[in-house]
Design an enzyme around this catalytic site. Structure first.
Site, PDB file in Angstrom:
ATOM      1  N   GLY A 296       0.867  -1.494  -0.281  1.00 47.35           N
ATOM      2  CA  GLY A 296      -0.471  -0.259   0.443  1.00 47.35           C
ATOM      3  C   GLY A 296       0.728   1.370   0.025  1.00 47.35           C
ATOM      4  O   GLY A 296       1.965   1.147   0.032  1.00 47.35           O
ATOM      5  N   ASN A 297       0.310   2.187   0.374  1.00 53.65           N
ATOM      6  CA  ASN A 297       0.911   3.801   0.328  1.00 53.65           C
ATOM      7  C   ASN A 297       0.218   4.648   1.663  1.00 53.65           C
ATOM      8  O   ASN A 297      -0.515   3.983   2.136  1.00 53.65           O
ATOM      9  CB  ASN A 297       0.765   5.205  -1.149  1.00 53.65           C
ATOM     10  CG  ASN A 297      -0.190   4.848  -1.398  1.00 53.65           C
ATOM     11  OD1 ASN A 297      -0.945   5.780  -0.663  1.00 53.65           O
ATOM     12  ND2 ASN A 297      -0.435   4.532  -2.937  1.00 53.65           N
ATOM     13  N   ARG A 298       0.933   5.682   1.636  1.00 53.49           N
ATOM     14  CA  ARG A 298       0.640   6.493   3.183  1.00 53.49           C
ATOM     15  C   ARG A 298      -0.450   7.489   2.594  1.00 53.49           C
ATOM     16  O   ARG A 298      -0.681   7.851   3.676  1.00 53.49           O
ATOM     17  CB  ARG A 298       1.637   7.179   2.831  1.00 53.49           C
ATOM     18  CG  ARG A 298       2.702   6.400   4.048  1.00 53.49           C
ATOM     19  CD  ARG A 298       4.745   6.787   4.406  1.00 53.49           C
ATOM     20  NE  ARG A 298       3.865   7.702   5.182  1.00 53.49           N
ATOM     21  CZ  ARG A 298       5.042   8.393   6.083  1.00 53.49           C
ATOM     22  NH1 ARG A 298       5.832   9.106   5.357  1.00 53.49           N
ATOM     23  NH2 ARG A 298       4.912   9.633   6.841  1.00 53.49           N
ATOM     24  N   SER A 299      -1.290   7.331   1.327  1.00 56.74           N
ATOM     25  CA  SER A 299      -2.459   8.691   1.008  1.00 56.74           C
ATOM     26  C   SER A 299      -3.560   7.951   2.288  1.00 56.74           C
ATOM     27  O   SER A 299      -3.763   7.066   2.450  1.00 56.74           O
ATOM     28  CB  SER A 299      -2.895   8.016  -0.212  1.00 56.74           C
ATOM     29  OG  SER A 299      -3.888   8.825  -0.015  1.00 56.74           O
TER      30      SER A 299
END
Ligand code: CTP
Length: 408
Positions: free
Chosen positions: A202-205
């Site tokens: 995933g990513n941090r958004s």
């Protein structure tokens, strides 16, 4: 002439609401003033009645025959709360209806604008911060507070903005909204690329900026479809929300929902790569030392594909807005990288956020440059994510008008 409810809660800044009332009346509006019960310690009902030309009460049990606590809110085109004290914000955030004003705030479906005013410590208290967030998530618009002299000799954030500024914002809220009748598709959050049934890349958004864009677009009169990729924050009420997981899901959802939209705003952080296989069962440790090697394949560039597909599918949105989180480095600034990306992707606008470890992701403040494909001077915006969103939405409305002028 519009019908305005001017709610006044019990802070010293109530004396400035008198001037606001005057401005609203001079502009020809019908104003019903609803003070909270303690306001009379600052300004008496005689003042409100004389200047509004209407009867004034703080009590739910006055004028019961006309069901005041429901009627005033139902009939209003706009509800103002000036000043909004910490106590009033807490009551409104929790849906209490202990007096005529809080009851009216529950009954109304009109746009609501609140002007907080309180001491700095109260404004910065986590309870007030959470209440402001709740109200804002529900679509309540907020103006201020400003920084400056407070009741006594102290000063700091918490001072109510001046009545003229509140009047200007109220007037703008009453005028034809910028995106009235427009359809806006917004992607928000970050995609998750599954590895096995329990893990993902995933990513941090967090989705905060995308949700703020949806909010700002709805405030501007648009109907909004939000493709929500794993949001950490609640989606705004009033938008059509479609939950999306991975980049491939988002790709399908964008192409399903984009036809017929006026604008596509690609705010989601889309993973460029995904594991080439999704294990059907949980990946287990096989021995003491080895670790799996995950090989990745490229995801489609959704934004670039939509832009390219417009050549054969004219029903796709004529205005496509991208977002880019850039850090800048020795070779170029965040804006340089943004410009190159705008050209590469072929969209009409690109909003460049400068990111670092503590900048942008998961934070409520943001600084952004809006770049335009036609080479216009970029527009800078900084502040809360909602403030940045409002600037982006203003630019979207402006871009739609420019496109229409060209095609006419
Ligand atoms: N985007 C997209 N599909 C992807 C990747 C990105 O539609 N597979 C969109 C994003 O939603 C955003 C814009 O493209 O609006 C820019 O995203 P960004 O990740 O900065 O672009 P990349 O092309 O992936 O560039 P980089 O190599 O810098 O990551």
């Amino acid at each position: 002439m519009k019908r305005i409810v001017l709610g006044v809660s019990a802070g010293i800044a109530a004396y400035k609401s008198v001037l606001l009332l005057r401005l609203l009346r001079e502009a020809g509006h019908h104003v019903d003033v609803i003070p909270t019960p303690s306001v009379e310690k600052f300004v008496g009902n005689a003042t409100w009645e004389a200047l509004s030309g209407n009867p004034v009460t703080a009590d739910v049990f006055d004028a019961v025959d006309s069901v005041n606590h429901v009627r005033l809110g139902q009939q209003a085109d706009l509800v103002l709360v000036v000043p909004a004290t910490a106590d009033l914000l807490a009551k409104a955030a929790n849906g209490l209806a202990t007096d005529l004003l809080t009851g009216t705030l529950l009954a109304t479906r009109a746009p609501v604008l609140m002007a907080p005013a309180m001491h700095t410590e109260m404004w910065q208290h986590p309870a007030t911060v959470a209440n402001i967030q709740t109200l804002s998530d529900r679509g309540v618009q907020l103006i201020g507070p400003a920084e400056g002299r407070l009741t006594g000799t102290d000063s700091g954030p918490g001072r109510m903005v001046e009545p003229e500024e509140i009047f200007a914002r109220a007037t703008a809220m009453l005028s034809e909204p910028l995106l009235a009748g427009r359809k806006v598709l917004i992607t928000a959050g970050g995609t998750r690329e599954p590895l096995d049934p329990v893990r993902f890349l995933g990513n941090r958004s967090s989705g905060r900026q995308g949700v703020a864009l949806a909010r700002a677009a709805m405030d501007a009169g648009a109907s909004v479809t939000l493709l929500a990729c794993n949001l950490e924050v609640p989606a705004p009420l009033g938008a059509e929300v479609i939950q999306v997981g991975s980049a491939s899901d988002l790709h399908a959802a964008v192409f399903e929902h984009a036809p017929g939209q006026d604008v596509l705003i690609m705010n989601a952080a889309v993973a460029d790569f995904r594991p080439d296989t999704i294990e059907q069962s949980k990946i287990k440790k096989r021995d003491e030392h080895s670790a799996p090697v995950i090989s990745l394949v490229r995801n489609p560039d959704i934004l670039a594909e939509v832009v390219a597909a417009r050549a054969t599918q004219p029903e796709l949105p004529p205005l496509v807005v991208g977002f880019a989180a850039e850090t800048g480095d020795a070779q170029g600034s965040a804006e340089d990288y943004g410009r190159a990306k705008l050209q590469r992707k072929g969209c009409e606008m690109l909003v460049v956020n400068e990111v670092g470890t503590n900048l942008t992701f998961g934070q409520d403040t943001n600084a952004a440059q809006v770049l335009f494909a036609d080479g216009r001077t970029p527009v800078h915006s900084a502040g809360s994510k909602l403030e940045v969103a409002r600037v982006v939405i203003e630019q979207v409305a402006d871009a739609i008008n420019r496109q229409q002028t060209v095609t006419q």
